[in-house]
Design a protein around this motif. Sequence first.
Motif, PDB file in Angstrom:
ATOM      1  N   ALA A  94       3.863   8.350 -14.552  1.00  0.00           N
ATOM      2  CA  ALA A  94       4.915   8.493 -13.547  1.00  0.00           C
ATOM      3  C   ALA A  94       5.468   9.922 -13.559  1.00  0.00           C
ATOM      4  O   ALA A  94       5.772  10.496 -12.509  1.00  0.00           O
ATOM      5  CB  ALA A  94       6.026   7.485 -13.807  1.00  0.00           C
ATOM      6  N   GLY A 100      -2.517  -2.470 -19.576  1.00  0.00           N
ATOM      7  CA  GLY A 100      -1.469  -2.266 -18.605  1.00  0.00           C
ATOM      8  C   GLY A 100      -0.143  -2.926 -18.896  1.00  0.00           C
ATOM      9  O   GLY A 100       0.105  -3.443 -19.996  1.00  0.00           O
ATOM     10  N   PHE A 101       0.671  -2.901 -17.874  1.00  0.00           N
ATOM     11  CA  PHE A 101       2.065  -3.305 -17.990  1.00  0.00           C
ATOM     12  C   PHE A 101       2.254  -4.694 -18.599  1.00  0.00           C
ATOM     13  O   PHE A 101       3.130  -4.909 -19.432  1.00  0.00           O
ATOM     14  CB  PHE A 101       2.716  -3.251 -16.599  1.00  0.00           C
ATOM     15  CG  PHE A 101       4.072  -3.853 -16.578  1.00  0.00           C
ATOM     16  CD1 PHE A 101       5.157  -3.153 -17.092  1.00  0.00           C
ATOM     17  CD2 PHE A 101       4.271  -5.134 -16.087  1.00  0.00           C
ATOM     18  CE1 PHE A 101       6.416  -3.714 -17.108  1.00  0.00           C
ATOM     19  CE2 PHE A 101       5.529  -5.705 -16.102  1.00  0.00           C
ATOM     20  CZ  PHE A 101       6.600  -4.999 -16.609  1.00  0.00           C
ATOM     21  N   ASN A 159       2.316   4.507 -18.918  1.00  0.00           N
ATOM     22  CA  ASN A 159       2.823   4.372 -17.545  1.00  0.00           C
ATOM     23  C   ASN A 159       3.945   5.374 -17.267  1.00  0.00           C
ATOM     24  O   ASN A 159       4.001   5.974 -16.187  1.00  0.00           O
ATOM     25  CB  ASN A 159       3.338   2.955 -17.308  1.00  0.00           C
ATOM     26  CG  ASN A 159       2.206   1.959 -17.135  1.00  0.00           C
ATOM     27  OD1 ASN A 159       1.042   2.350 -17.028  1.00  0.00           O
ATOM     28  ND2 ASN A 159       2.536   0.680 -17.117  1.00  0.00           N
ATOM     29  N   ALA A 160       4.811   5.551 -18.261  1.00  0.00           N
ATOM     30  CA  ALA A 160       5.915   6.506 -18.090  1.00  0.00           C
ATOM     31  C   ALA A 160       5.348   7.912 -17.912  1.00  0.00           C
ATOM     32  O   ALA A 160       5.783   8.686 -17.050  1.00  0.00           O
ATOM     33  CB  ALA A 160       6.834   6.457 -19.310  1.00  0.00           C
ATOM     34  N   ASP A 184      11.900   6.515 -18.288  1.00  0.00           N
ATOM     35  CA  ASP A 184      11.296   7.796 -17.921  1.00  0.00           C
ATOM     36  C   ASP A 184      12.005   8.363 -16.700  1.00  0.00           C
ATOM     37  O   ASP A 184      12.693   7.646 -15.980  1.00  0.00           O
ATOM     38  CB  ASP A 184       9.794   7.633 -17.641  1.00  0.00           C
ATOM     39  CG  ASP A 184       9.519   6.772 -16.420  1.00  0.00           C
ATOM     40  OD1 ASP A 184       9.820   7.211 -15.296  1.00  0.00           O
ATOM     41  OD2 ASP A 184       8.977   5.646 -16.590  1.00  0.00           O
ATOM     42  N   LYS A 203       2.900  12.203 -11.967  1.00  0.00           N
ATOM     43  CA  LYS A 203       2.925  12.087 -10.501  1.00  0.00           C
ATOM     44  C   LYS A 203       4.108  12.853  -9.921  1.00  0.00           C
ATOM     45  O   LYS A 203       3.984  13.510  -8.890  1.00  0.00           O
ATOM     46  CB  LYS A 203       3.012  10.613 -10.083  1.00  0.00           C
ATOM     47  CG  LYS A 203       1.713   9.855 -10.287  1.00  0.00           C
ATOM     48  CD  LYS A 203       1.893   8.378  -9.931  1.00  0.00           C
ATOM     49  CE  LYS A 203       0.700   7.563 -10.412  1.00  0.00           C
ATOM     50  NZ  LYS A 203       1.039   6.125 -10.513  1.00  0.00           N
ATOM     51  N   ASN A 246       2.620  -2.937  -7.053  1.00  0.00           N
ATOM     52  CA  ASN A 246       2.098  -2.389  -8.316  1.00  0.00           C
ATOM     53  C   ASN A 246       2.240  -3.341  -9.487  1.00  0.00           C
ATOM     54  O   ASN A 246       1.362  -3.438 -10.342  1.00  0.00           O
ATOM     55  CB  ASN A 246       2.800  -1.085  -8.688  1.00  0.00           C
ATOM     56  CG  ASN A 246       2.534   0.017  -7.679  1.00  0.00           C
ATOM     57  OD1 ASN A 246       1.638  -0.111  -6.845  1.00  0.00           O
ATOM     58  ND2 ASN A 246       3.316   1.070  -7.734  1.00  0.00           N
ATOM     59  N   ILE A 247       3.360  -4.023  -9.534  1.00  0.00           N
ATOM     60  CA  ILE A 247       3.620  -4.865 -10.706  1.00  0.00           C
ATOM     61  C   ILE A 247       3.233  -6.325 -10.436  1.00  0.00           C
ATOM     62  O   ILE A 247       3.004  -7.089 -11.355  1.00  0.00           O
ATOM     63  CB  ILE A 247       5.111  -4.763 -11.132  1.00  0.00           C
ATOM     64  CG1 ILE A 247       5.497  -3.303 -11.366  1.00  0.00           C
ATOM     65  CG2 ILE A 247       5.420  -5.592 -12.362  1.00  0.00           C
ATOM     66  CD1 ILE A 247       5.064  -2.691 -12.668  1.00  0.00           C
ATOM     67  N   LYS A 304      -6.745  -3.014 -10.755  1.00  0.00           N
ATOM     68  CA  LYS A 304      -7.848  -2.398 -11.485  1.00  0.00           C
ATOM     69  C   LYS A 304      -8.991  -3.361 -11.732  1.00  0.00           C
ATOM     70  O   LYS A 304      -8.783  -4.465 -12.211  1.00  0.00           O
ATOM     71  CB  LYS A 304      -7.340  -1.927 -12.846  1.00  0.00           C
ATOM     72  CG  LYS A 304      -7.113  -0.465 -12.914  1.00  0.00           C
ATOM     73  CD  LYS A 304      -6.956   0.017 -14.328  1.00  0.00           C
ATOM     74  CE  LYS A 304      -6.294  -0.972 -15.241  1.00  0.00           C
ATOM     75  NZ  LYS A 304      -5.929  -0.365 -16.517  1.00  0.00           N
ATOM     76  N   THR A 310      12.270   5.224 -14.091  1.00  0.00           N
ATOM     77  CA  THR A 310      12.117   3.801 -14.373  1.00  0.00           C
ATOM     78  C   THR A 310      12.559   3.494 -15.794  1.00  0.00           C
ATOM     79  O   THR A 310      12.259   4.269 -16.716  1.00  0.00           O
ATOM     80  CB  THR A 310      10.628   3.413 -14.224  1.00  0.00           C
ATOM     81  OG1 THR A 310      10.190   3.777 -12.912  1.00  0.00           O
ATOM     82  CG2 THR A 310      10.421   1.922 -14.420  1.00  0.00           C
ATOM     83  N   MET A 363       9.785   3.740  -8.387  1.00  0.00           N
ATOM     84  CA  MET A 363       9.115   2.868  -7.403  1.00  0.00           C
ATOM     85  C   MET A 363      10.121   2.353  -6.382  1.00  0.00           C
ATOM     86  O   MET A 363      11.274   2.077  -6.720  1.00  0.00           O
ATOM     87  CB  MET A 363       8.476   1.659  -8.091  1.00  0.00           C
ATOM     88  CG  MET A 363       7.191   1.947  -8.836  1.00  0.00           C
ATOM     89  SD  MET A 363       6.572   0.483  -9.705  1.00  0.00           S
ATOM     90  CE  MET A 363       7.511   0.551 -11.218  1.00  0.00           C
TER      91      MET A 363
HETATM   92  P1  ADP Z   1      -2.249   1.153 -14.581  1.00  0.00           P
HETATM   93  O1  ADP Z   1      -1.285   2.003 -15.336  1.00  0.00           O
HETATM   94  O2  ADP Z   1      -3.594   1.183 -15.207  1.00  0.00           O
HETATM   95  O3  ADP Z   1      -2.288   1.417 -13.118  1.00  0.00           O
HETATM   96  P2  ADP Z   1      -0.376  -0.877 -15.249  1.00  0.00           P
HETATM   97  O4  ADP Z   1      -0.422  -2.362 -15.281  1.00  0.00           O
HETATM   98  O5  ADP Z   1      -0.035  -0.227 -16.540  1.00  0.00           O
HETATM   99  O6  ADP Z   1      -1.771  -0.363 -14.727  1.00  0.00           O
HETATM  100  O7  ADP Z   1       0.661  -0.424 -14.152  1.00  0.00           O
HETATM  101  C1  ADP Z   1       0.523  -0.856 -12.830  1.00  0.00           C
HETATM  102  C2  ADP Z   1       1.199   0.078 -11.863  1.00  0.00           C
HETATM  103  O8  ADP Z   1       2.605  -0.053 -11.928  1.00  0.00           O
HETATM  104  C3  ADP Z   1       0.949   1.544 -12.113  1.00  0.00           C
HETATM  105  O9  ADP Z   1      -0.265   1.958 -11.529  1.00  0.00           O
HETATM  106  C4  ADP Z   1       2.137   2.177 -11.421  1.00  0.00           C
HETATM  107  O10 ADP Z   1       1.903   2.302 -10.026  1.00  0.00           O
HETATM  108  C5  ADP Z   1       3.217   1.157 -11.637  1.00  0.00           C
HETATM  109  N1  ADP Z   1       4.080   1.541 -12.770  1.00  0.00           N
HETATM  110  C6  ADP Z   1       4.058   0.996 -13.999  1.00  0.00           C
HETATM  111  N2  ADP Z   1       4.985   1.585 -14.793  1.00  0.00           N
HETATM  112  C7  ADP Z   1       5.571   2.542 -14.065  1.00  0.00           C
HETATM  113  C8  ADP Z   1       6.596   3.522 -14.317  1.00  0.00           C
HETATM  114  N3  ADP Z   1       7.175   3.638 -15.517  1.00  0.00           N
HETATM  115  N4  ADP Z   1       6.960   4.324 -13.292  1.00  0.00           N
HETATM  116  C9  ADP Z   1       6.374   4.224 -12.082  1.00  0.00           C
HETATM  117  N5  ADP Z   1       5.415   3.337 -11.787  1.00  0.00           N
HETATM  118  C10 ADP Z   1       5.009   2.503 -12.760  1.00  0.00           C
END
Ligand code: ADP
Length: 635
Positions: free
Chosen positions: A45, A129-130, A41-42, A83, A48, A96-97, A102, A177, A88
């Motif tokens: 980010a 994921g997270f 995820n980092a 990171d 992006k 997102n969280i 997905k 983040t 966000m």
């Molecule tokens: P995925 O990475 O497959 O999209 P995750 O559950 O890992 O699914 O993360 C969900 C969303 O949370 C990510 O798509 C992103 O938009 C946001 N996110 C997670 N970690 C970060 C981060 N470190 N910096 C920015 N956005 C993040």
Amino acid sequence: MSETKASKKYEFKAEVKKLLDILVHSLYTSREIFLRELISNASDALDKLRFESTRGSEYADKDLPLEIKIDFDEKKKTLTITDTGIGMSRDEVISNIGTIAKSGTEEFVKLIGEAKGDASNIIGKFGVGFYSVFMVAKDVVIRTKSFRVEEPAVEWKSDGLGDYEITEIEEKINRGTSVEIHLKDDAEEFVQKWKLEGAIKKHSNFITFPIYLGKDKVNTISAVWREPKSSVKKEQYDEFYKFLSYDNESPMDVIHKSVDAPIQFNALLFIPKKSSEFFWYDRENYGLDLYVRRVLIQHKNKDLLPEYMSFIKGVVDSEDLPLNISRETLQENVVFSKIASSVTSNVLSFLQEKANNDAAAYIEFWKEHGRVFKLGYTDFMNHEKYSELIRFNTSACKDEKELASLAEYVSRMKEGQKEIYYIVGANRDALAIDPHLEIFRNKGIEVLYLYDPVDELVIQSLRKYKDYELKSVDSADMKKLNEYKNLEEKKSDFDPMSKDDEKQFSSLLLKMKKILGERVEDVIESKRLVDSPSCLVSKDDSMSAQMKKIMKMTNQNVGVDKKIFEVNQNHKLVRNLVKVFKKNPEDEFIAAVTEQLFDSALLQEGSLEDPHKLILRLTQTLEKSSEWYTSLNNL
Ligand code: ADP
Ligand code: MG
């Protein structure tokens, strides 16, 4: 913790709760993959942010280096992943969280539910994921500041049970983040440096941004695909593949290409050993990673390779695309299209070489990935190459497992043979008794066996292989076939018919035609049958029965395609029928037998729509034969 602005509580969505419940309560193996997920995820980010900066967007803290930092505190039992990525806003954190977007994740929940305790394999392959952080965390605090200058920083806090809390942060924090993890008592090993280092090296070694563990950089950051092939070791390929695919096995094949002209690109592609068990569930989850000058432009790009190669994993990197290219217009970019078609032909050439050099290995490939690869019949640009790569079971194979190419078929053809014959059927045993094959067997002419409904679509769309027409056995030209000698001259069990019987037989055929009426095109004497009394054949070039079924299934109007009913003069049943006919041309037995033979023929080719009449007649016949049997045996 900032408490100046009121915090607000939110509840997790139901599907998130379900996922959390599984992650927290039933998974005790592979827990270290939470680190892979947070680092990925980092890295996303950071990608992006880099993408925004190459497009010239304004963003906060321009001087911050793009990197990932992992800090740990052995006393407090905390671990923090920071990171300097895109960050966000408050709304983004919530969407997102707080939810699962997905589709793959839902599938994960389902599969892992089915797998019960032993989920290490599934969890290793999926990006969960997270939320995987809650396998090791009792509390998690995210602090994040969006790259958009005016957005305030926010803090997100949760124990992963039912809800989370969001607070605005007033003091200045850097863009990006940080995820602060308060470890569970049974997860304290994750404050040990060696443990963290091992997990990073194992799962995150190819992340393209530096990862610092305390003060030390721990990942290698090399773009393997950019290195000369001769300098890359098999272990590096394997490691990179596992990183990319979440597979825990090495790949079946590696395709590493460096092309300079007319367009520069590097491609590093992998064919997995096993076709993904999730493939049919998770159709969106494929594609290659597209880089421009080492900058990731798009994960899982779906236009670099056609869908029938979607089992391939890998990376394509080009110097010749502009860094600020937008993902939406990629497809219209001429350079991109040229790269895509070159990548595709490279894969096809690779497979052809594999087939030439090691036929057995190619068959392994086909058995694993052929089901998807077959769908390439729609790739008209590459029909020729594709047609060399498809495989079929045929009448010349010793069993159902053996497969042959069209080239092999051609090499075994009879002298002067201009057609490649095929037949559609459920399996080898069913085809063994199919009357249409009798003449082919007698003449020793090979026939392709098509078991999969897709096979016929393949054949129909190819139509030809080299100069040879692909032809269904039921529309084969009998005159041509009968020019070939029989393998062994089998003596017929029957004497030739007398002149008078011949005449009677002809009249019987007319009678049968009258009985079947509109349902058949004609009733004629068969030149192809040996062991069966009758069969249905198509007029030249009409659709096969199987094909019609497919068209019907997709609601296409197929019209009525009447067939020719062939009757074998040299069959006991037919000879007896002639006797009955001679005595009384109107005998009801003739109609009953004709109907039964016709229905049997329909049944055999899978187009009998209503079997109840056939069953009724069969029962009546059995009843009669039981009388004959009992009287014969004096019962
Ligand atoms: P995925 O990475 O497959 O999209 P995750 O559950 O890992 O699914 O993360 C969900 C969303 O949370 C990510 O798509 C992103 O938009 C946001 N996110 C997670 N970690 C970060 C981060 N470190 N910096 C920015 N956005 C993040
Ligand atoms: Mg992720």
